[in-house]
Scaffold this motif. Structure first.
Motif, PDB file in Angstrom:
ATOM      1  N   PHE A  57       0.656  -1.281  -0.086  1.00 27.79           N
ATOM      2  CA  PHE A  57      -0.073   0.207   0.025  1.00 27.79           C
ATOM      3  C   PHE A  57       0.798   1.058  -0.120  1.00 27.79           C
ATOM      4  N   ASN A  58       0.247   2.346  -0.636  1.00 30.56           N
ATOM      5  CA  ASN A  58       0.954   3.635  -0.452  1.00 30.56           C
ATOM      6  C   ASN A  58      -0.341   4.423  -0.139  1.00 30.56           C
ATOM      7  N   PHE A  59      -0.507   5.020   1.055  1.00 29.21           N
ATOM      8  CA  PHE A  59      -1.651   5.734   1.477  1.00 29.21           C
ATOM      9  C   PHE A  59      -1.142   7.216   1.440  1.00 29.21           C
ATOM     10  N   GLY A  60      -2.230   8.246   1.141  1.00 33.00           N
ATOM     11  CA  GLY A  60      -1.870   9.537   1.045  1.00 33.00           C
ATOM     12  C   GLY A  60      -3.053  10.198   0.883  1.00 33.00           C
ATOM     13  N   GLY A  61      -3.030  11.546   0.592  1.00 34.99           N
ATOM     14  CA  GLY A  61      -4.049  12.293  -0.005  1.00 34.99           C
ATOM     15  C   GLY A  61      -4.348  11.882  -1.195  1.00 34.99           C
ATOM     16  N   SER A  62      -5.880  11.866  -1.568  1.00 27.24           N
ATOM     17  CA  SER A  62      -6.096  11.513  -2.751  1.00 27.24           C
ATOM     18  C   SER A  62      -5.835  12.222  -3.886  1.00 27.24           C
ATOM     19  N   SER A  63      -5.605  13.639  -3.625  1.00 25.15           N
ATOM     20  CA  SER A  63      -5.072  14.430  -4.927  1.00 25.15           C
ATOM     21  C   SER A  63      -3.736  14.233  -5.156  1.00 25.15           C
ATOM     22  N   PHE A  70     -21.897  16.360  14.177  1.00 21.94           N
ATOM     23  CA  PHE A  70     -22.564  17.643  13.946  1.00 21.94           C
ATOM     24  C   PHE A  70     -23.451  17.319  12.777  1.00 21.94           C
ATOM     25  N   PRO A  71     -24.493  18.045  12.660  1.00 19.45           N
ATOM     26  CA  PRO A  71     -25.318  18.147  11.542  1.00 19.45           C
ATOM     27  C   PRO A  71     -25.002  18.321  10.272  1.00 19.45           C
ATOM     28  N   GLU A  72     -24.487  19.257  10.350  1.00 22.47           N
ATOM     29  CA  GLU A  72     -23.949  19.802   8.796  1.00 22.47           C
ATOM     30  C   GLU A  72     -22.898  18.504   7.982  1.00 22.47           C
ATOM     31  N   SER A  73     -22.518  17.520   8.994  1.00 24.88           N
ATOM     32  CA  SER A  73     -21.657  16.651   8.162  1.00 24.88           C
ATOM     33  C   SER A  73     -22.645  15.871   7.248  1.00 24.88           C
ATOM     34  N   ALA A  74     -23.749  15.736   7.539  1.00 27.48           N
ATOM     35  CA  ALA A  74     -24.641  15.187   6.398  1.00 27.48           C
ATOM     36  C   ALA A  74     -24.680  15.805   4.813  1.00 27.48           C
ATOM     37  N   ARG A  75     -24.309  17.087   4.981  1.00 27.22           N
ATOM     38  CA  ARG A  75     -24.349  17.757   3.718  1.00 27.22           C
ATOM     39  C   ARG A  75     -22.956  17.480   2.972  1.00 27.22           C
ATOM     40  N   ALA A  76     -22.035  16.766   3.534  1.00 26.23           N
ATOM     41  CA  ALA A  76     -20.680  16.528   3.081  1.00 26.23           C
ATOM     42  C   ALA A  76     -20.114  15.327   3.156  1.00 26.23           C
ATOM     43  N   ILE A  77     -21.087  14.340   2.608  1.00 28.80           N
ATOM     44  CA  ILE A  77     -20.653  12.981   2.619  1.00 28.80           C
ATOM     45  C   ILE A  77     -19.833  12.767   1.643  1.00 28.80           C
ATOM     46  N   ASN A  78     -18.663  12.018   1.686  1.00 24.58           N
ATOM     47  CA  ASN A  78     -17.841  11.507   0.537  1.00 24.58           C
ATOM     48  C   ASN A  78     -18.178  10.232   0.152  1.00 24.58           C
ATOM     49  N   ASP A  79     -18.108  10.152  -1.174  1.00 27.66           N
ATOM     50  CA  ASP A  79     -18.379   8.581  -1.804  1.00 27.66           C
ATOM     51  C   ASP A  79     -16.687   8.478  -1.950  1.00 27.66           C
ATOM     52  N   GLN A 134      -7.751  21.037  -1.485  1.00 26.35           N
ATOM     53  CA  GLN A 134      -7.626  20.110  -2.642  1.00 26.35           C
ATOM     54  C   GLN A 134      -7.766  18.901  -2.233  1.00 26.35           C
ATOM     55  N   VAL A 135      -7.654  18.318  -1.009  1.00 22.75           N
ATOM     56  CA  VAL A 135      -7.695  17.146  -0.322  1.00 22.75           C
ATOM     57  C   VAL A 135      -9.314  16.882  -0.130  1.00 22.75           C
ATOM     58  N   PRO A 136      -9.693  15.637  -0.252  1.00 19.45           N
ATOM     59  CA  PRO A 136     -11.250  15.474   0.054  1.00 19.45           C
ATOM     60  C   PRO A 136     -11.672  15.813   1.274  1.00 19.45           C
ATOM     61  N   ARG A 173     -13.892  13.427  -7.295  1.00 24.11           N
ATOM     62  CA  ARG A 173     -13.457  14.525  -7.807  1.00 24.11           C
ATOM     63  C   ARG A 173     -11.856  14.079  -8.105  1.00 24.11           C
ATOM     64  N   ASN A 174     -11.200  13.376  -7.052  1.00 27.38           N
ATOM     65  CA  ASN A 174      -9.824  13.144  -7.385  1.00 27.38           C
ATOM     66  C   ASN A 174      -9.842  11.944  -8.267  1.00 27.38           C
ATOM     67  N   MET A 175     -10.782  11.030  -8.222  1.00 26.25           N
ATOM     68  CA  MET A 175     -10.697   9.835  -9.470  1.00 26.25           C
ATOM     69  C   MET A 175     -10.929  10.289 -10.577  1.00 26.25           C
ATOM     70  N   ALA A 176     -11.785  11.277 -10.901  1.00 29.00           N
ATOM     71  CA  ALA A 176     -11.881  12.155 -12.196  1.00 29.00           C
ATOM     72  C   ALA A 176     -10.663  12.332 -12.927  1.00 29.00           C
ATOM     73  N   THR A 177      -9.668  12.903 -11.697  1.00 27.90           N
ATOM     74  CA  THR A 177      -8.581  13.218 -12.473  1.00 27.90           C
ATOM     75  C   THR A 177      -7.697  12.247 -13.209  1.00 27.90           C
TER      76      THR A 177
END
Length: 262
Positions: free
Chosen positions: A72-78, A214-223, A153-155, A99-103
């Protein structure tokens, strides 16, 4: 008596054929013991937030496919997407955001269509006993409160910005980290009072931090999408790893870590 030389020649030819049959390509031969045809090193570039889960999945995958080693190589997706587009040899890419996958896909470096395998949500990570009594995003703006965020730029940084905007909260972090583990480390080391990290990362560090929902996290769920990479050095192994991540066994590990089913 005259048939003996012929029998000997046929026996020799049969022995040679059997020997050659056992010398096929490395994947088939070495994978025969597991019946899978999968062997060799499988190189996976994955978002930092997948670290604990993928390490466990890697061990399980190796056990299911004797003769394989997952690196494995783990890091920021960007950053990982940039490495792939610059020619870094790898078999699989698992990103924390489309977004980073689209790159990678737009550069023609994906072998097939990416598929979403899990989702993740943010929490506010604080020291385990929450000494500042932080309960929501607005609390992060209190005077003297030090906050770490991921770079946008990081998810995890993009998700944090979405959540903060949804809460109409403006804050200036004392540091912008290049992946979620970096932001979490600032809390664990006591260098900041709080950080916006994924729920899974807070759960993995439960001995040191508390994750405040916190409730606003529901507006920022990452796939989280995953894909086999074009030109994969171990294409068969890469395909098998992607399949394992999406299997019932792989999903069980991810769910236990706090990821949401896709």
């Amino acid at each position: 008596m005259s048939n003996r030389p012929m029998r000997a020649a046929l026996a020799g030819a049969l022995a040679l054929a059997l020997t050659l049959a056992g010398c096929g390509d490395g994947d088939d031969t070495a994978g025969a013991a597991g019946g899978s045809g999968v062997t060799g090193t499988v190189t996976v570039l994955a978002a930092a937030s997948l670290t604990e889960s993928f390490i466990q999945i890697g061990k399980d995958f190796e056990a299911a496919h004797p003769g394989t080693t997952v690196v494995f190589n783990f890091g920021g997706s960007s950053a990982l997407a940039t490495q792939i587009n610059q020619g870094a040899p790898a078999d699989v890419f698992a990103s924390a955001a489309p977004r980073n996958m689209a790159t990678v896909t737009e550069a023609g470096n994906a072998d097939g269509e990416p598929s979403t395998f899990v989702r993740n949500q943010l929490v506010i990570a604080v020291a385990r006993d929450n000494p500042k009594g932080i309960t929501n995003l607005a609390d992060l703006t209190r005077p003297g409160t030090k906050v770490a965020l991921c770079a946008e730029q990081v998810p995890c940084g993009a998700a944090a910005r979405t959540a903060l905007d949804a809460a109409a909260v403006k804050l200036t972090p004392v540091t912008l980290e290049q992946d979620v583990k970096g932001a979490l480390a600032k809390v664990r080391l006591g260098e900041v009072d709080a950080a916006l990290v994924y729920r899974t990362d807070a759960k993995a560090a439960a001995g040191d931090v508390t994750g405040v929902e916190f409730p606003e996290s529901a507006r920022a769920i990452n796939d989280y999408p995953i894909v086999l990479l074009k030109g994969a050095p171990n294409r068969v192994g890469g395909q098998a790893f992607v399949g394992y991540v999406r299997s019932e066994a792989g999903r069980a590990v991810l769910t236990e870590a706090g990821f949401q089913a896709s």
